[in-house]
Motif scaffolding. Sequence first.
Motif, mmCIF file in Angstrom:
data_model
loop_
_atom_site.group_PDB
_atom_site.id
_atom_site.type_symbol
_atom_site.label_atom_id
_atom_site.label_comp_id
_atom_site.label_asym_id
_atom_site.label_seq_id
_atom_site.Cartn_x
_atom_site.Cartn_y
_atom_site.Cartn_z
ATOM 1 N N ASN A 334 0.840 -1.215 0.000
ATOM 2 C CA ASN A 334 0.000 0.000 0.000
ATOM 3 C C ASN A 334 0.859 1.242 0.000
ATOM 4 O O ASN A 334 0.615 2.194 -0.748
ATOM 5 C CB ASN A 334 -0.890 0.027 1.256
ATOM 6 N N TYR A 335 1.865 1.233 0.895
ATOM 7 C CA TYR A 335 2.708 2.420 1.072
ATOM 8 C C TYR A 335 3.466 2.748 -0.213
ATOM 9 O O TYR A 335 3.632 3.913 -0.568
ATOM 10 C CB TYR A 335 3.691 2.177 2.223
ATOM 11 N N GLU A 336 3.917 1.700 -0.924
ATOM 12 C CA GLU A 336 4.665 1.937 -2.159
ATOM 13 C C GLU A 336 3.789 2.571 -3.240
ATOM 14 O O GLU A 336 4.294 3.193 -4.162
ATOM 15 C CB GLU A 336 5.278 0.618 -2.673
ATOM 16 N N ARG A 337 2.464 2.396 -3.131
ATOM 17 C CA ARG A 337 1.563 2.959 -4.141
ATOM 18 C C ARG A 337 1.001 4.323 -3.760
ATOM 19 O O ARG A 337 0.919 5.214 -4.595
ATOM 20 C CB ARG A 337 0.423 1.976 -4.414
ATOM 21 N N LEU A 349 -9.387 0.055 -2.330
ATOM 22 C CA LEU A 349 -8.317 -0.468 -3.178
ATOM 23 C C LEU A 349 -8.705 -1.787 -3.852
ATOM 24 O O LEU A 349 -8.053 -2.231 -4.782
ATOM 25 C CB LEU A 349 -7.028 -0.660 -2.366
ATOM 26 N N GLN A 350 -9.779 -2.398 -3.358
ATOM 27 C CA GLN A 350 -10.251 -3.631 -3.993
ATOM 28 C C GLN A 350 -10.665 -3.372 -5.452
ATOM 29 O O GLN A 350 -10.557 -4.257 -6.296
ATOM 30 C CB GLN A 350 -11.434 -4.178 -3.196
ATOM 31 N N MET A 351 -11.104 -2.155 -5.716
ATOM 32 C CA MET A 351 -11.529 -1.807 -7.075
ATOM 33 C C MET A 351 -10.366 -1.892 -8.065
ATOM 34 O O MET A 351 -10.523 -2.344 -9.192
ATOM 35 C CB MET A 351 -12.079 -0.366 -7.104
ATOM 36 N N VAL A 352 -9.185 -1.424 -7.606
ATOM 37 C CA VAL A 352 -8.046 -1.363 -8.531
ATOM 38 C C VAL A 352 -7.148 -2.593 -8.438
ATOM 39 O O VAL A 352 -6.582 -3.025 -9.444
ATOM 40 C CB VAL A 352 -7.180 -0.099 -8.274
ATOM 41 N N LEU A 353 -6.993 -3.156 -7.220
ATOM 42 C CA LEU A 353 -6.095 -4.296 -7.047
ATOM 43 C C LEU A 353 -6.870 -5.472 -6.430
ATOM 44 O O LEU A 353 -6.729 -5.772 -5.249
ATOM 45 C CB LEU A 353 -4.928 -3.904 -6.118
ATOM 46 N N PRO A 354 -7.712 -6.127 -7.227
ATOM 47 C CA PRO A 354 -8.594 -7.162 -6.650
ATOM 48 C C PRO A 354 -7.838 -8.351 -6.056
ATOM 49 O O PRO A 354 -8.231 -8.875 -5.016
ATOM 50 C CB PRO A 354 -9.466 -7.594 -7.832
ATOM 51 N N LEU A 355 -6.725 -8.769 -6.691
ATOM 52 C CA LEU A 355 -6.008 -9.941 -6.167
ATOM 53 C C LEU A 355 -5.318 -9.592 -4.840
ATOM 54 O O LEU A 355 -5.281 -10.406 -3.915
ATOM 55 C CB LEU A 355 -4.991 -10.441 -7.205
ATOM 56 N N MET A 356 -4.808 -8.350 -4.773
ATOM 57 C CA MET A 356 -4.190 -7.905 -3.520
ATOM 58 C C MET A 356 -5.233 -7.891 -2.402
ATOM 59 O O MET A 356 -4.942 -8.203 -1.256
ATOM 60 C CB MET A 356 -3.617 -6.500 -3.743
ATOM 61 N N PRO A 429 0.213 -1.252 -10.964
ATOM 62 C CA PRO A 429 -0.447 -2.554 -10.806
ATOM 63 C C PRO A 429 0.344 -3.407 -9.816
ATOM 64 O O PRO A 429 1.496 -3.097 -9.514
ATOM 65 C CB PRO A 429 -0.369 -3.154 -12.218
ATOM 66 N N SER A 430 -0.282 -4.472 -9.303
ATOM 67 C CA SER A 430 0.461 -5.336 -8.382
ATOM 68 C C SER A 430 1.411 -6.222 -9.190
ATOM 69 O O SER A 430 1.094 -6.636 -10.306
ATOM 70 C CB SER A 430 -0.505 -6.182 -7.562
ATOM 71 N N HIS A 431 2.575 -6.510 -8.617
ATOM 72 C CA HIS A 431 3.593 -7.278 -9.329
ATOM 73 C C HIS A 431 3.546 -8.742 -8.907
ATOM 74 O O HIS A 431 3.118 -9.056 -7.805
ATOM 75 C CB HIS A 431 4.991 -6.724 -9.018
ATOM 76 N N SER A 432 4.080 -9.616 -9.777
ATOM 77 C CA SER A 432 4.115 -11.045 -9.413
ATOM 78 C C SER A 432 5.004 -11.261 -8.192
ATOM 79 O O SER A 432 4.771 -12.173 -7.409
ATOM 80 C CB SER A 432 4.620 -11.914 -10.564
ATOM 81 N N ARG A 433 6.044 -10.403 -8.050
ATOM 82 C CA ARG A 433 6.932 -10.507 -6.883
ATOM 83 C C ARG A 433 6.127 -10.403 -5.590
ATOM 84 O O ARG A 433 6.325 -11.165 -4.646
ATOM 85 C CB ARG A 433 7.960 -9.370 -6.961
#
Length: 460
Positions: A334-337, A349-356, A429-433
């Motif tokens: 979260n902080y990095e974004r 944030l569920q709207m933009v990063l559902p898997l997170m 976007p969220s990364h695979s890492r």
Amino acid sequence: MLKILIPTLMLIPATWLITPKWLWSSALAHSLMIAMISFTWLKNTSETGWAALNPYMATDPLSTPLLVLTCWLLPLMIIASQHHMATEPINRQRTYIMLLTSLQFFLILAFSATELIMFYLMFEATLLPTLMIITRWGNQAERLNAGMYFLFYTLASSLPLLVALLLLQNTTGTLSLLTLQYSNPLNLSTYADKLWWAGCLIAFLVKMPLYGAHLWLPKAHVEAPVAGSMILAAVLLKLGGYGMMRMMLVLEPLSKELSYPFIVFALWGVVMTGLICLRQTDLKSLIAYSSVSHMGLVVGGILVQTPWGFAGALILMIAHGLTSSALFCLANTNYERIHSRNILLARGLQMVLPLMATWWFIASLANLALPPLPNLMGELMILTSLINWSPWTLALTGAGVLITASYSLYMFLMTQRGPLPTHLIALDPSHSREHLLMALHLLPLLLLIFKPHLIWGWVS
């Protein structure tokens, strides 16, 4: 034992000699290999309970889960730190990885020490790398203040422990855990003996931390970089619980009366820190206070001194280690974004990063102890042993469990649900890492449901 210690030690020259391009990937591969080899410790074949034995270092069912957790965390810290360390000069990146590795080295020596003085030295040695990580790579100017709190709370509380251990050496003639259990029971009756009893435990209670001596923890967590928060929540707090379990065997006749105030403080702390969590706006501070709350239950479970209390405390320590570390990683994503730790600025944030949001959901449920997870197993065993000790504890522990559920759901709903604030325009976007990092935290937690006796400790 050496097949883990020597590779860990060799990771330090490796980080300094390798080319910058391969620094993070090779450190990750090396540490992941050490973590995989450490799983062999879980296959304990010894009939006496002690395995991998030499005069200075040994593993038993109590230290093995904590050792494996320590080894498992280094690759996760390296994955988590990679992004925000990328802008630093290469020598600082090397120093950072070296500090994390040295921390793992000291922790392995602490958890596997058979001599109490060696355990004490390693318990203190973990201070230095942690202090350097907090004060050099922390986020704000407050980090120096946090480092001072961390250093002096721990040092001031652990000096009485050193005196207590030297007195024990004079009385029994040994400080080896292998022989201490067979020495004659101590005749503890005077006031000085009561002070000795307190000296033995206070260092561990401050490290846990017990409510009342917990002020260093939220400060240290909030200021530390993500790897500092991870290792602090997942392993360094557990040093306190481990030390208490080891020392309880020696303190026998006095514990019955003297542990009363500490159990009361611990259970009162469960409720109070839970209530503090309910009104936090700072995400990392909320997770830090929830750690104090969970560790309060662990202190209660250990001080009651029943087999169930001990087993529950160890299970909860391992489960909490994985859960809180995962929550700190999520707070960091979260902080990095959004570049703020404030919960109010990170809605929807569920709207933009559902898997997170899915990872957030699983981690929040693990934090509130959802049924099949080991978190619940540990809490239930501790609650049972506490209620057996005194039915009145039900009021505090019951309130604590309810409040834990409330703030865990509050944290999830505030960060993930609701409308997206208008100031959040361009989100990465969220990364695979990051997904790999979360999977490596939460999969072990889910897999422990199927084979919990790995972390039962002495009961198994």
